[in-house]
Design an enzyme around this catalytic site. Structure first.
Site, PDB file in Angstrom:
ATOM      1  N   HIS A 345      42.744  19.707  22.028  1.00  0.00           N
ATOM      2  CA  HIS A 345      43.585  20.672  21.318  1.00  0.00           C
ATOM      3  C   HIS A 345      44.497  19.971  20.321  1.00  0.00           C
ATOM      4  O   HIS A 345      44.795  20.515  19.252  1.00  0.00           O
ATOM      5  CB  HIS A 345      44.414  21.485  22.310  1.00  0.00           C
ATOM      6  CG  HIS A 345      45.036  22.707  21.722  1.00  0.00           C
ATOM      7  ND1 HIS A 345      46.367  22.770  21.348  1.00  0.00           N
ATOM      8  CD2 HIS A 345      44.501  23.922  21.416  1.00  0.00           C
ATOM      9  CE1 HIS A 345      46.625  23.968  20.865  1.00  0.00           C
ATOM     10  NE2 HIS A 345      45.517  24.690  20.879  1.00  0.00           N
ATOM     11  N   CYS A 346      44.925  18.773  20.641  1.00  0.00           N
ATOM     12  CA  CYS A 346      45.872  18.038  19.794  1.00  0.00           C
ATOM     13  C   CYS A 346      45.271  17.630  18.453  1.00  0.00           C
ATOM     14  O   CYS A 346      46.017  17.398  17.498  1.00  0.00           O
ATOM     15  CB  CYS A 346      46.355  16.777  20.518  1.00  0.00           C
ATOM     16  SG  CYS A 346      47.077  17.062  22.141  1.00  0.00           S
TER      17      CYS A 346
END
Length: 356
Positions: A345-346
């Site tokens: 997600h980062c």
């Protein structure tokens, strides 16, 4: 440094940050180029490149992907990336586009809808001494310019990994990020909530007290929410559940689960909390791990999920499949990402589809 006062009054515009589960126009990423990301050995560099590329190449099977690539890495990116991935040449300090990219919003309704892009102030996750952000501080402009979105500048220091929304005005944040004195000195909860309302259409902000232990240490973000909790649906929250009392995140999980089970969304409806188990792996060479299946990316028709070659992988991926019915769960070994300070997600940021 910006100063903000809660007695400032804003007329809340008609804009809203859609849920990540809403249809996407595209996904945005940045290519690894920083010294700690590429490491000291050619093998380390190729491990980083192949892992970032594995995520981009998985997503491009479901939606268009744009990747910012520094000029020095153009040839390497071409070697690893699927030819369908669109490359934007740009100098970078780091490779976490969730944090340095814009947060897209939809402005207006019906046929008059338009795309907006909130550009936060980025200062290296709270001016951390190891971070560099000369180029990353303006990396959001690439996606803004390429999409033609209306730029919405914010005076708040914030990162995309520090917020999650259900797409209907309810947001998750952590006190250790938006209220970090090295990010927003002097800001209060009311200040942050007013700015999230102005920029993203927030109507209810749920404050989590902290993030995971490893993420709160020297090379962490000081508690990004996208590693501990996320919305799988409008009223459904997935929460990192560290079940082993030996790990300090066992207490973090207990505290967050109790808090969220007592919360309600912006419409006054209770949340349904789904526990997403933490991996059985507790430590690596650096200490307690912050491995988390919460840190996945939802794209059109799929969930790009973290795996860790761990006994719990199968159970966690099954929970994700149940939480996102109708989407294929694609697992990618995320250990090289977490070793460098983040997860799937980062490194991703969604651009919502304007007219689904």
């Amino acid at each position: 440094m910006f100063e903000y006062r809660s007695n400032r009054q804003y007329v809340q515009p008609n804009r809203l940050m859609p849920a990540e589960t809403a249809p996407h126009e595209a996904a945005w990423m940045a290519w690894p180029s920083g010294s700690y990301t590429l490491g000291e050995r050619p093998a380390d560099a190729d491990e980083a490149r192949s892992t970032w590329a594995a995520v981009a190449n998985a997503i491009v099977e479901f939606e268009p992907v744009h990747v910012l690539v520094p000029p020095s890495e153009r040839a390497e990116a071409a070697r690893f990336l699927d030819p369908r991935v669109r490359v934007h040449e740009r100098m970078l300090d780091d490779a976490w586009y969730r944090d340095i990219g814009p947060t897209f919003v939809i402005e207006g309704e019906g046929p008059t809808r338009s795309l907006g892009a909130v550009t936060w102030v980025f200062n290296g996750w709270g001016q951390q001494e190891w971070a560099r952000w000369e180029h990353d501080a303006v990396a959001s402009h690439v996606a803004v310019d390429a999409t033609g979105a209306t730029r919405i500048d914010s005076p708040m220091v914030n990162e995309g990994g520090g917020i999650h929304t259900n797409g209907a005005g309810t947001f998750l944040v952590t006190e250790t990020v938006q209220l970090d004195p090295d990010r927003n000195p002097g800001w209060t909860r009311a200040d942050v909530e007013a700015e999230l309302a102005r920029t993203l259409g927030a109507r209810k902000v749920i404050w989590l007290p902290r993030g995971l232990t490893r993420d709160s240490e020297r090379f962490g973000t000081r508690g990004h929410v996208d590693i501990v909790a996320t919305f799988a649906d409008r009223g459904v929250v997935l929460v990192h559940d560290q079940r082993d009392p030996a790990h300090p995140d066992h207490e973090v999980s207990r505290e967050l689960i109790e808090l969220l089970e007592a919360e309600r969304d912006a419409d006054g409806k209770p949340l349904r909390v789904v526990r997403l188990p933490a991996p059985a792996t507790l430590r690596d060479d650096e200490g307690w791990v912050d491995y988390s299946y919460v840190n996945h990316f939802v794209c059109n028709g799929a969930v790009i999920a973290c795996s860790f070659d761990d006994p719990v992988d199968g159970e966690a991926l099954a929970v994700l499949a149940d939480a996102y019915p109708g989407r294929r769960v694609v697992a990618i070994d995320a250990r090289p990402l977490f070793a460098r300070g983040g997860g799937i997600h980062c490194i991703t940021q969604q651009q919502p589809l304007l007219h689904p």
